[in-house]
Design a protein around this motif. Sequence first.
Motif, PDB file in Angstrom:
ATOM      1  N   GLU A 158       0.826  -1.212   0.000  1.00 25.14           N
ATOM      2  CA  GLU A 158       0.000   0.000   0.000  1.00 25.14           C
ATOM      3  C   GLU A 158       0.860   1.263   0.000  1.00 25.14           C
ATOM      4  O   GLU A 158       0.614   2.190  -0.779  1.00 25.14           O
ATOM      5  CB  GLU A 158      -0.914   0.016   1.233  1.00 25.14           C
ATOM      6  CG  GLU A 158      -1.990  -1.039   1.231  1.00 25.14           C
ATOM      7  CD  GLU A 158      -2.692  -1.182   2.587  1.00 25.14           C
ATOM      8  OE1 GLU A 158      -2.328  -0.461   3.552  1.00 25.14           O
ATOM      9  OE2 GLU A 158      -3.603  -2.025   2.678  1.00 25.14           O
ATOM     10  N   VAL A 159       1.846   1.301   0.875  1.00 17.56           N
ATOM     11  CA  VAL A 159       2.656   2.515   1.008  1.00 17.56           C
ATOM     12  C   VAL A 159       3.564   2.707  -0.207  1.00 17.56           C
ATOM     13  O   VAL A 159       3.712   3.830  -0.697  1.00 17.56           O
ATOM     14  CB  VAL A 159       3.462   2.496   2.330  1.00 17.56           C
ATOM     15  CG1 VAL A 159       4.412   3.681   2.406  1.00 17.56           C
ATOM     16  CG2 VAL A 159       2.513   2.509   3.517  1.00 17.56           C
ATOM     17  N   LEU A 160       4.150   1.633  -0.737  1.00 18.23           N
ATOM     18  CA  LEU A 160       4.970   1.761  -1.948  1.00 18.23           C
ATOM     19  C   LEU A 160       4.149   2.339  -3.091  1.00 18.23           C
ATOM     20  O   LEU A 160       4.595   3.262  -3.784  1.00 18.23           O
ATOM     21  CB  LEU A 160       5.542   0.408  -2.359  1.00 18.23           C
ATOM     22  CG  LEU A 160       6.894   0.015  -1.836  1.00 18.23           C
ATOM     23  CD1 LEU A 160       7.202  -1.448  -2.159  1.00 18.23           C
ATOM     24  CD2 LEU A 160       7.999   0.920  -2.339  1.00 18.23           C
ATOM     25  N   ILE A 164       4.906   5.968  -4.825  1.00 16.57           N
ATOM     26  CA  ILE A 164       5.214   6.035  -6.252  1.00 16.57           C
ATOM     27  C   ILE A 164       4.190   6.869  -6.987  1.00 16.57           C
ATOM     28  O   ILE A 164       4.530   7.700  -7.823  1.00 16.57           O
ATOM     29  CB  ILE A 164       5.333   4.621  -6.837  1.00 16.57           C
ATOM     30  CG1 ILE A 164       6.616   3.975  -6.317  1.00 16.57           C
ATOM     31  CG2 ILE A 164       5.306   4.633  -8.345  1.00 16.57           C
ATOM     32  CD1 ILE A 164       6.735   2.520  -6.612  1.00 16.57           C
ATOM     33  N   THR A 165       2.925   6.677  -6.687  1.00 19.11           N
ATOM     34  CA  THR A 165       1.864   7.460  -7.326  1.00 19.11           C
ATOM     35  C   THR A 165       2.009   8.939  -6.978  1.00 19.11           C
ATOM     36  O   THR A 165       1.896   9.803  -7.850  1.00 19.11           O
ATOM     37  CB  THR A 165       0.481   6.950  -6.890  1.00 19.11           C
ATOM     38  OG1 THR A 165       0.403   5.561  -7.219  1.00 19.11           O
ATOM     39  CG2 THR A 165      -0.615   7.711  -7.584  1.00 19.11           C
ATOM     40  N   HIS A 166       2.275   9.226  -5.722  1.00 17.55           N
ATOM     41  CA  HIS A 166       2.435  10.613  -5.267  1.00 17.55           C
ATOM     42  C   HIS A 166       3.599  11.287  -5.969  1.00 17.55           C
ATOM     43  O   HIS A 166       3.515  12.457  -6.342  1.00 17.55           O
ATOM     44  CB  HIS A 166       2.628  10.652  -3.751  1.00 17.55           C
ATOM     45  CG  HIS A 166       2.879  12.019  -3.214  1.00 17.55           C
ATOM     46  ND1 HIS A 166       1.873  12.950  -3.084  1.00 17.55           N
ATOM     47  CD2 HIS A 166       4.021  12.629  -2.804  1.00 17.55           C
ATOM     48  CE1 HIS A 166       2.383  14.078  -2.608  1.00 17.55           C
ATOM     49  NE2 HIS A 166       3.676  13.903  -2.420  1.00 17.55           N
ATOM     50  N   ASN A 167       4.695  10.579  -6.169  1.00 20.26           N
ATOM     51  CA  ASN A 167       5.884  11.169  -6.768  1.00 20.26           C
ATOM     52  C   ASN A 167       5.829  11.254  -8.284  1.00 20.26           C
ATOM     53  O   ASN A 167       6.699  11.827  -8.904  1.00 20.26           O
ATOM     54  CB  ASN A 167       7.144  10.422  -6.312  1.00 20.26           C
ATOM     55  CG  ASN A 167       7.471  10.728  -4.871  1.00 20.26           C
ATOM     56  OD1 ASN A 167       7.375  11.861  -4.445  1.00 20.26           O
ATOM     57  ND2 ASN A 167       7.842   9.721  -4.130  1.00 20.26           N
ATOM     58  N   GLU A 168       4.798  10.658  -8.907  1.00 19.04           N
ATOM     59  CA  GLU A 168       4.627  10.801 -10.349  1.00 19.04           C
ATOM     60  C   GLU A 168       3.958  12.114 -10.709  1.00 19.04           C
ATOM     61  O   GLU A 168       4.005  12.559 -11.825  1.00 19.04           O
ATOM     62  CB  GLU A 168       3.799   9.627 -10.890  1.00 19.04           C
ATOM     63  CG  GLU A 168       4.581   8.338 -10.947  1.00 19.04           C
ATOM     64  CD  GLU A 168       3.747   7.176 -11.460  1.00 19.04           C
ATOM     65  OE1 GLU A 168       2.500   7.278 -11.527  1.00 19.04           O
ATOM     66  OE2 GLU A 168       4.348   6.141 -11.774  1.00 19.04           O
TER      67      GLU A 168
END
Length: 169
Positions: A158-160, A164-168
């Motif tokens: 969940e956190v990964l 990753i989504t947040h940093n895209e």
Amino acid sequence: MERRYHLILSSQNRQSEQSGVISISKFLNGFGIDYTDISIENNLVFVLTPFHEDFVRTYDIIRETCNKIKLTSMRGDEEFVPKDVLQHIIRCMVKARVIVANLNGRNPNVFYELGIAHALNKPTILLAHKETQVPFDLQNQYLVLYKDEDELEKRLTEVLLMVITHNEK
């Protein structure tokens, strides 16, 4: 997608000359890393973990979790390095998209490298068994507290994905 940081480093270099602040590029240069070495591997997760048999299973779970979501994990002792291991670790941290730090065992090397990851402004995920005492200044980070292996895998996934989504964006 490859990201390059030479403009940021060049800008920091100019700022440090003007303000007397030590720049991240001087820090990296001290380890033989320059802006031409800095390209992020979008699927690389670098894992800070004690190199001890007590933590092998935790790393296996991290590796398996990364593989399931098409990421590659790596830790500092997986590649033979003929000389400076810290230089190798920092080079890997610079290349990684995300850093995962296993805080179990409160290993001084893990905390030192975690500080470097924070200085590099790397997205970091901290892992700790629920019985581990996490320093108060790290408790507001992406922190995965778990009671067993199943919970570690579920929460780390969940956190990964969230990081990753947040940093895209």
